[in-house]
Scaffold this active site. Structure first.
Site, PDB file in Angstrom:
ATOM      1  N   CYS A  91     -24.294  15.407 -10.036  1.00 12.17           N
ATOM      2  CA  CYS A  91     -24.059  16.537  -9.133  1.00 12.17           C
ATOM      3  C   CYS A  91     -22.802  17.292  -9.556  1.00 12.17           C
ATOM      4  CB  CYS A  91     -23.932  16.044  -7.689  1.00 12.17           C
ATOM      5  SG  CYS A  91     -25.445  15.288  -7.076  1.00 12.17           S
ATOM      6  N   GLU A  92     -22.760  17.671 -10.807  1.00 11.07           N
ATOM      7  CA  GLU A  92     -21.693  18.464 -11.392  1.00 11.07           C
ATOM      8  C   GLU A  92     -22.310  19.418 -12.395  1.00 11.07           C
ATOM      9  OE1 GLU A  92     -18.543  18.578 -10.629  1.00 11.07           O
ATOM     10  OE2 GLU A  92     -18.472  16.849  -9.264  1.00 11.07           O
TER      11      GLU A  92
END
Length: 417
Positions: A343-344
């Site tokens: 989640c980056e």
């Protein structure tokens, strides 16, 4: 343009993946041994030459055992790396301990193993005396000349901004302080540039350290026994780059040695290196499988690997070449961002990379991941670190680190699950 190709093929990867699920790091035993032998040959003019493999690059005992079998030592930078070296069977002066911001426990462990301790800062000398006590007969100091470091084709790096090493004046003071504490033999170490493919770097660094050794030899009772050129020799990550030539590098250091050291009566001083990237990067690859293709404003290829498996591209935009296994000779006429599932948004192995048409289920080879690949793995998003596999000289393979499990992730949490 040079075409980078994996050291194995789709058939072998399919064979391994049938037993060890992707993603995994794969290392080439034959290639590792070849690098060891090439390095020793390039510096064979120096009878006491010794390589101290940088453990931080690939801290796996199976890799370190190969190094040991090939006559290499190890360079450690932490307590746990020292423990790892000890468990593999390294001891005494086959261990170099090059650390910074060093806890007392680390110095104590290095002393216990008889390692050569490389002092990064002049204050560490009194710190060692206070917390460890008696000094070994042989130690090393890390030197930083400051300013910029230049070769013929321009500035390579800025040592003045680096946190490593002592100033010239501190170096002189350190020599005297160590002599006062009973040290007999000393080495000089410096780390000024990382990942250079220039054949000029090591010879230029060597001249800097040789001139320092000549200057200091008459100012101290210490016996200068070795010059440690540290690491910094890199690999050609991009296909268009020219790789470093270790034979030319070794000969350049020899010329500097003959010009400076021998006339000064220092012709018996050993040359040490601490290579990691040059030894292992090209002898390892990250193998992943395509899980998804997402087409929005860009075309994304999503892999079962992530920055948890190879941090360098996300951390500082490092380039790693990518091959689609089985399609190495197909035209690279599609443009993709190759991503992982963290989640980056920086979890991308490549941005706007030209590849052959890539399909779900294809195996992807991310090149030059053998150094600073698995070793930089982490567990953000509770992603688990992947397996490591050795492709042996006889063509068989062996898992040398199993993939992590959720149980591993929870094991250090003080909670009743």
């Amino acid at each position: 343009m040079q075409n980078k190709r994996p050291f194995t093929n789709l058939s072998k990867i399919e064979e391994i993946a049938a037993e060890i699920p992707t993603p995994f790091h794969l290392y080439d035993e034959a290639g590792i041994r070849d690098r060891c032998r090439r390095l020793k040959k390039a510096f064979s003019w120096n009878p006491n030459f010794h390589e101290y493999f940088a453990v931080k690059a690939t801290p796996n005992p199976h890799v370190l055992k190969i190094m040991q079998e090939e006559g290499m030592g190890v360079d450690c930078a932490s307590y746990t790396e020292l423990v790892l070296a000890d468990k593999v069977g390294f001891s005494g002066h086959d261990i170099m301990f090059s650390s910074n911001v060093t806890p007392a426990a680390d110095f104590k462990k290095a002393a216990e193993l008889g390692a050569i301790i490389n002092f990064d800062d002049i204050t560490h000398i009194d710190f060692f005396k206070e917390h460890v006590g008696e000094f070994p007969e042989t130690v090393c100091i890390r030197y930083n000349p400051g300013g910029t470091f230049e070769v013929a084709n321009g500035i390579m790096d800025n040592p003045g901004d680096a946190k490593y090493g002592m100033t010239p004046e501190q170096t002189r003071q350190a020599f005297q302080k160590l002599a006062d504490y009973g040290v007999k033999n000393i080495g000089i170490h410096s780390f000024l540039v990382s990942g250079s493919t220039s054949n000029e770097y090591y010879p230029k660094l060597a001249r800097t350290l040789f001139e320092l050794a000549v200057e200091l030899k008459d100012q101290t009772d210490l016996n200068i026994t070795f010059i440690n050129l540290s690491g910094g020799v890199g690999v050609a990550y991009k296909p268009e780059e020219t790789p470093a030539d270790i034979d030319i590098i070794g000969d350049g250091v020899r010329q500097a040695y003959e010009d400076i050291m021998e006339p000064a009566g220092l012709g018996d001083v050993a040359i040490f290196t601490e290579l990691g990237r040059w030894m292992l990067a090209e002898n390892g690859g990250l193998v992943a499988k395509v899980l998804h293709e997402k087409i929005t404003y860009k075309d994304y290829i999503g892999l079962d690997a992530s920055a948890s498996d190879l941090l360098r591209p996300a951390m500082y935009g490092a380039y790693h070449h990518i091959s689609v296994l089985g399609k190495e000779d197909e035209t690279a006429d599609q443009t993709y961002d190759v991503t992982g599932g963290l989640c980056e948004n920086n979890d991308k192995f490549a941005i706007d990379r030209q590849l052959p048409k890539t399909n779900i289920g294809d195996y992807i080879w991310i090149h030059d991941a053998g150094a600073h690949g698995a070793s930089m793995g982490y567990q953000y998003n509770a992603k688990l670190r992947s397996a490591e596999v050795m492709l042996k000289e006889d063509g068989t393979f062996k898992q040398i680190r199993r993939p992590e499990t959720p149980e591993d992730y929870f094991a250090t949490m003080d909670f009743n699950f």
